[in-house]
Design an enzyme around this catalytic site. Structure first.
Site, PDB file in Angstrom:
ATOM      1  N   GLU A   1       0.984  -1.282  -0.139  1.00 54.95           N
ATOM      2  CA  GLU A   1      -0.243  -0.066   0.015  1.00 54.95           C
ATOM      3  C   GLU A   1       0.752   1.390  -0.125  1.00 54.95           C
ATOM      4  OE1 GLU A   1      -4.007   1.557   2.292  1.00 54.95           O
ATOM      5  OE2 GLU A   1      -3.294  -0.323   2.490  1.00 54.95           O
TER       6      GLU A   1
ATOM      7  N   GLU B   1      -2.306   0.939  13.227  1.00 52.21           N
ATOM      8  CA  GLU B   1      -3.528   1.038  12.542  1.00 52.21           C
ATOM      9  C   GLU B   1      -4.649   0.709  13.061  1.00 52.21           C
ATOM     10  OE1 GLU B   1      -5.269   0.224   7.883  1.00 52.21           O
ATOM     11  OE2 GLU B   1      -3.713  -1.318   9.078  1.00 52.21           O
TER      12      GLU B   1
END
Length: 908
Positions: A490, A766
Site C-alpha cells: 500500500e 493502524e
C-alpha cells in the site's frame, strides 16, 4: 559588545541551509535572535545581499533597511533570481533605541534550472528489457572530456528521472539522497535535484554513470497485486552537468544519444518486493573513465515535456540514523533472527564475508513475531525480501531502490564462520552456529530528512514511550509523501491520515516543505478528478477505491492541513497557493449538502476504524457517518473563512463565516439533542464539542457531561476511530472533564494507547487491536503496526498535558497553559518555533505546582496556570508556583479508577 545577539538560523523559505536548486525567484527570508534584553523588540531589519549571476558570473550587491518587527518569511528585498544564480545574505536587526545588532553569518542558496534552461533529453535503455517481472534494472553511462585547468571551477549536476535514479561520477556516488526523484504525478510535476559535484571531477577524461529502477513510475504498486507501468512503460534519466571554469566558460554535458546502456546487477528492484543484487553481474569500473562499453547498447530518447520540471519544496529521503540489532538469535546454519528493538522504515546494510561465487544471502523483514517466527501475512503481497549474490569476494552492500517497514529481520545463507558473538543480547550455546560479527548488519533508517523540532517528557515512562511511538510512526511514514504505512503493499498518501495528524507532525518535525510539496500533488489530483481523492498521488484503487468519491475527513485535507501548517509557521504564501484547492473542496461539498446544509448523501468512511467495527468492515462504526461528514463540512467552511481572513480578503471571509454559521445551525437542528444512539456516541459528542457545533450554555454542559459518562461507562477504553480520536481528550478537557481525559489517555485497558505499549508496540498501530491481547495478530486483512493517525493524541500531550501551543500563527504569541492531572508529577515540552526554542515544564512537589518556561526573542506568551490569574510575559525565562493537591484518583492498569470518583479539574 551590543546586547542584541546577531541573528542566526537565517533561512530561505523552508529550505535546508545552503540549498541548491531552489525554485523561488524571490525567496522569503526568516531568522532568529538567540538573546536580547528584556525590553527588546525589533524595530527594523537590514538585509545585505549578493547575487552572483549564473549566466554572466557578474556579482550584484545591495542592501535594504525595512522598518518592521517581522522576522519570519519576510519578502525578498533584492533582485529576482534567475536560473543558476547564487545568493548570499546577511541580516542584522535594530533595537528600539536605534542600536544595531552584529551581522549574521552568511546564508546561501542557489536557484536551479528553469524549464527553458534544460538541454538534456530523457534517455533510457536501448535494448529489449524482457518481461517486466524479470527485467534487470539498467545502467547508463557516458564519458566526457573536461578542460585541463579546473582550478577555481564549479560544477553542478541537475538530475531527475522517470523511475528512480542514483548517479555516480568517476566511480563515486553523488549525494546522499535516496529514492530520487520521489513520487509525484510525473507527467504534471517532476522534481529536479541539484548537486555540487565540483570535487568529483578531474581535468581531462571523466565518466558519469546512473543506476535506474522502476520505482513508483512503472513498478508493481497498489492494491490486489498491484499495477505495473502506472505512469509509463519506459524508465529514463534526465541529467545535465554544468561545469563553469574560472574564466566564466560553461561546459555542458547532457543526457543524449551519446550515452550507452546495459542491464545492471540488480535482477530485481521493487519497492514492495525488495531487491536482488548479483555481484557477479556488476561491470567493474563501469562508472569510471576508460571503461570499455563497446558491447553496451545505445540509449533511446523518450518524449518529454520540460514544462513539468519543478524544484522540490522539501528535503529528499536520506538515511537519518543507523540501528544495530539488540538481539541476534541463531535459528539454523547461516540463519539468524535479528531484533532491532524498534519498528521503522529503512533497509539493511550487510558486510558479507568472502564466500563461494553464487552464494545467496537473503533478508526477510517483518514488523512482529508470532510463535517466534517472522509474521508476514500482514505484508499481504509485498515480499519485502532482499538478496545479495556473492561474486566470491567480501563486499559491503545495501539496497538502492527499496525500503521496508520492519522491526525484525531474518538473515539466511550467511557464510560460515567461527567468529565470536558481538551483538548485545545474543548468546551461544556449545555447538550452536556462529553468530554475526559486530557491525556485520545494521539497519539504515530512511525517511524525508526533516529537522526535529519538538520533544515531550513526563513522569510516566509509558506515556513517554507512547510519545516515542508517535515520533517513530511519523519517521516511518514521512517517506517523500505522508504515507499510511511503510511495510505492506500500500504505502499511499492517504489524505485523511495526514489531515488528523498534521498538528502533531508540525510540532515534532519541520514538515512544512515536505507537506507543502505534497499539497501541490493534492491540488493536481483534485483538478484532475474534480474532488480530493482519499489518497494522493492517485493510482488504481483495485475493486473498491475510486478517485471521484467525495469523502469527509479525507477530502478536508484540502482546507484543514494548509491552515494547520499556517498555524505553526505563519506561512501565508502556502495559504494563498492552496486557496483555490480549499475553496473548490468547500464549494463542492456545500453543493452536495444542498440547501439544508446537511451532508447526508453518498458513501462515507465515517469514524474509520472505530474499535467496535469488525475486522472485515472498518466503516461499520457506532457513529452516523453523515453526522461526521456534516461536522467536518462545518469545520472546513469555518477554516476557509479564517483562511480568507488571514489573507486579508474580508469579503470572502465574511461570506464563508456566514455559511459556516448556517452549517452549524443545520447540524444543531439535525443532530443536537437527538436520541438516536448513532448521534450520541463518543465520537459524535467529541466532534460536536471540539468543532464548536454544540450551542454554549446548558446544551454544551449536557453534551460534555454525557461524553464524560460514556468514557466512564466504557471503563476508560477508547471508543473512537480516525474522526473521533484526535478530539476526544480535547472535548473532555474543554467541558470541565480533564480527569476523564487523563483517565482515557492513561488507561492500560484495551483498546487504549497504553495497551499498545503494554503489548510491546514501538510505533502506533493502524487498529487499536492490531495485536490482540493474547499476543496474536488481528486476523483482518488490513492490519498494520505502523500508522500515525491514532497518534494524533500527541497534539493534546503538547498543548494540554505539557501546555505549549501557538496563540497566534507561527508562535508569535505562545499559550503556556499546562493542565496537570492523571497522577503525573511532571511533564513538559520543547518546540523549535520559527523564532527559536520555546519550552514549558511543570512539576508537582511538596504540595506546590511549579511551572517554568522559556519564550524566544520576538515572541510573547499568555501564561495560564491553575491557581494563578492569567498574565502575559515577554521573551526569556520565567516561572510561577501555586499550591497544588495531587489527586488520589489514579487509573489502574486494568482501567478502573482507584480511590473513589475522579476529581473535577480546571477547565481550559
Amino acid at each position: 559588545m551590543t546586547a542584541v545577539a546577531a541573528p542566526d538560523h537565517v533561512r530561505f523559505e523552508h529550505h535546508e541551509p545552503g540549498a541548491l536548486g531552489i525554485g523561488e525567484a524571490a525567496p522569503r527570508l526568516s531568522w532568529q535572535v538567540s538573546h536580547a534584553p528584556a525590553d527588546y523588540a525589533q524595530r527594523a531589519y537590514e538585509v545585505a545581499w549578493e547575487v552572483t549571476r549564473g549566466a554572466s558570473g557578474r556579482t550584484e550587491a545591495g542592501h535594504a533597511v525595512v522598518h518592521s518587527a517581522d522576522q519570519v518569511l519576510v519578502p525578498w528585498p533584492g533582485p529576482e533570481l534567475a536560473a543558476r544564480d547564487a545568493v548570499s545574505v546577511r541580516v542584522r536587526v535594530q533595537a528600539p533605541d536605534g542600536e544595531w545588532s552584529p551581522w549574521s553569518a552568511r546564508a546561501t542558496a542557489e536557484r536551479g534550472l528553469g524549464a527553458g534552461d534544460w538541454r538534456a533529453a530523457m534517455v533510457g535503455p536501448g535494448y529489449d528489457e524482457g518481461p517486466r517481472e524479470t527485467r534487470r534494472a539498467p545502467l547508463l553511462r557516458r564519458e566526457v572530456d573536461l578542460p585541463r585547468d579546473l582550478e577555481g571551477a564549479t560544477a553542478r549536476l541537475h538530475v531527475t528521472a522517470h523511475g528512480l535514479a542514483q548517479v555516480e561520477v568517476n566511480g563515486v556516488r553523488v549525494g546522499r539522497d535516496e529514492l530520487l526523484p520521489g513520487w509525484t504525478p510525473y507527467h504534471e510535476r517532476l522534481r529536479t535535484f541539484t548537486f555540487d559535484v565540483t570535487e568529483h571531477l578531474r581535468p581531462g577524461a571523466n565518466a558519469i554513470g546512473a543506476w535506474l529502477a522502476d520505482g513508483w513510475f512503472r513498478g508493481r504498486f497498489g492494491f490486489e497485486g498491484g499495477t505495473w507501468d502506472i505512469y509509463g512503460e519506459h524508465v529514463g534519466l534526465l541529467a545535465q552537468l554544468e561545469v563553469t571554469t574560472r574564466d566564466g566558460e560553461r561546459h555542458v554535458v547532457v543526457t543524449d544519444d551519446a550515452w550507452r546502456s546495459a542491464p545492471g546487477p540488480l535482477t530485481r528492484a521493487s519497492l514492495y518486493d525488495g531487491e536482488t543484487f548479483d555481484a557477479r553481474l556488476l561491470p567493474a569500473g563501469w562508472s569510471e573513465s576508460g571503461f570499455d562499453d563497446a558491447a553496451w547498447h545505445p540509449v533511446v530518447t523518450h518524449p518529454f515535456d520540460a514544462s513539468v520540471l519543478a524544484a522540490p519544496d522539501g528535503p529528499p529521503v536520506r538515511c537519518t540514523d543507523e540501528l544495530a540489532p539488540v538481539t541476534v538469535t541463531p535459528t539454523g546454519p547461516g540463519r539468524f533472527l535479528l531484533d532491532f528493538g524498534q519498528n521503522h522504515s529503512g533497509h539493511l546494510r550487510l558486510r558479507v564475508p568472502a564466500a563461494s561465487a553464487g552464494t545467496v544471502v537473503r533478508v526477510r523483514h517483518a514488523e512482529v513475531l508470532q510463535d517466534g517466527d517472522l509474521y508476514t501475512r500482514t505484508l499481504r503481497e509485498a515480499a519485502s525480501t532482499d538478496e545479495v549474490v556473492s561474486a566470491g569476494e567480501a563486499l559491503e552492500w545495501e539496497p538502492r531502490f527499496t525500503i521496508h517497514g520492519f522491526r525484525y529481520a531474518e538473515v539466511s545463507g550467511w557464510p560460515g564462520s567461527s567468529g565470536s558473538s558481538g551483538s548485545s543480547g545474543s548468546s551461544r550455546s556449545p555447538g550452536s552456529p556462529a553468530t554475526l560479527p559486530p557491525g556485520a548488519v545494521v539497519s539504515r533508517v530512511l525517511h524525508s530528512d526533516m529537522a526535529r523540532t519538538g520533544w515531550f517528557h513526563a513522569s510516566d515512562p509509558d506515556l513517554e514511550r507512547l510519545h516515542d511511538n508517535v515520533v517513530w510512526s511519523l519517521r516511518s511514514n514521512f517517506v517523500d509523501i505522508p504515507t499510511d504505512c511503510p511495510q505492506r503493499d500500500e504505502r499511499l498518501g492517504w489524505t485523511g491520515d495526514i489531515q488528523v495528524f498534521a498538528p502533531t507532525a508540525a510540532f515534532l518535525y519541520d514538515v512544512h516543505g515536505m507537506l507543502a510539496d505534497w499539497l501541490r500533488t493534492l491540488d493536481i489530483e483534485q483538478r484532475r478528478f474534480g474532488t480530493v481523492p482519499v489518497y494522493v498521488p492517485w493510482i488504481p484503487g483495485g475493486r473498491f477505491w475510486q478517485p471521484t468519491w467525495d469523502i469527509a475527513v479525507w477530502g478536508d485535507a484540502a482546507t484543514v492541513t494548509p491552515f494547520d501548517l499556517f498555524t505553526d509557521s505563519a506561512d501565508t504564501g502556502l495559504l494563498e497557493r492552496q486557496l483555490s484547492s480549499a475553496t473548490a473542496w468547500v464549494d463542492r461539498v456545500l453543493d452536495l449538502a444542498g440547501p439544508d446544509h446537511v451532508w447526508d448523501t453518498g458513501m462515507q468512511l465515517g469514524d474509520w476504524l472505530d474499535p467496535s467495527a469488525p475486522p472485515e468492515d472498518p466503516m461499520r462504526a457506532t457513529t452516523d457517518p453523515h453526522l461526521v461528514a456534516t461536522a467536518y463540512l462545518a469545520r472546513s467552511v469555518a477554516v476557509l473563512a479564517r483562511t480568507y481572513a488571514a489573507l486579508g480578503r474580508d469579503a470572502e471571509a465574511a461570506r464563508y463565516e456566514r455559511l459556516a454559521g448556517e452549517v452549524r445551525a443545520a447540524y444543531q437542528e439535525r443532530y443536537v439533542g437527538s436520541s438516536d444512539p448513532l448521534h450520541r456516541s463518543t465520537t459524535a459528542l467529541a466532534l460536536g464539542l471540539a468543532f464548536g457545533l454544540v450551542p454554549d450554555g446548558e446544551p454544551r454542559h449536557r453534551a460534555g457531561a454525557r461524553l464524560a459518562q460514556l468514557v466512564r461507562e466504557s471503563g476508560y477504553r477508547v471508543a473512537t476511530g480516525f474522526a473521533g480520536t484526535p478530539v476526544v481528550t480535547q472535548a473532555l478537557a474543554d467541558t470541565g472533564h480533564l480527569a476523564e481525559a487523563y483517565a482515557l489517555l492513561l488507561s492500560h485497558r484495551s483498546p487504549s494507547w497504553l495497551a499498545m505499549v503494554d503489548l510491546g508496540a514501538t510505533t502506533i498501530w493502524e487498529r487499536w487491536d492490531s495485536m490482540l491481547t493474547d499476543g496474536t495478530v488481528n486476523p483482518g486483512d488490513m492490519t498494520s503496526f505502523n500508522h500515525y493517525a491514532l497518534g494524533s493524541v500527541a497534539d493534546w500531550l503538547h498543548r494540554v498535558v505539557a501546555g505549549l501551543a501557538p496563540a497566534s500563527p507561527g508562535y508569535r504569541t505562545l499559550r503556556l497553559a499546562p493542565r496537570p492531572g492523571g497522577g503525573l508529577t511532571c511533564a513538559g515540552a520543547r518546540h523549535l518555533t520559527p523564532y527559536g526554542e520555546a519550552s514549558v515544564a511543570w512539576e508537582i512537589a511538596d504540595g506546590e505546582l511549579t511551572v517554568r518556561w522559556h519564550v524566544p526573542v520576538g515572541c510573547t506568551a499568555e501564561v495560564d496556570v491553575p491557581g494563578v490569574a492569567p498574565f502575559a510575559v515577554g521573551h526569556g525565562a520565567g516561572e510561577v508556583s501555586a499550591p497544588w493537591v495531587l489527586s488520589d484518583a489514579v487509573v489502574r492498569v486494568d482501567g478502573s479508577v482507584a480511590d473513589g470518583e475522579l476529581a473535577t479539574a480546571p477547565t481550559l
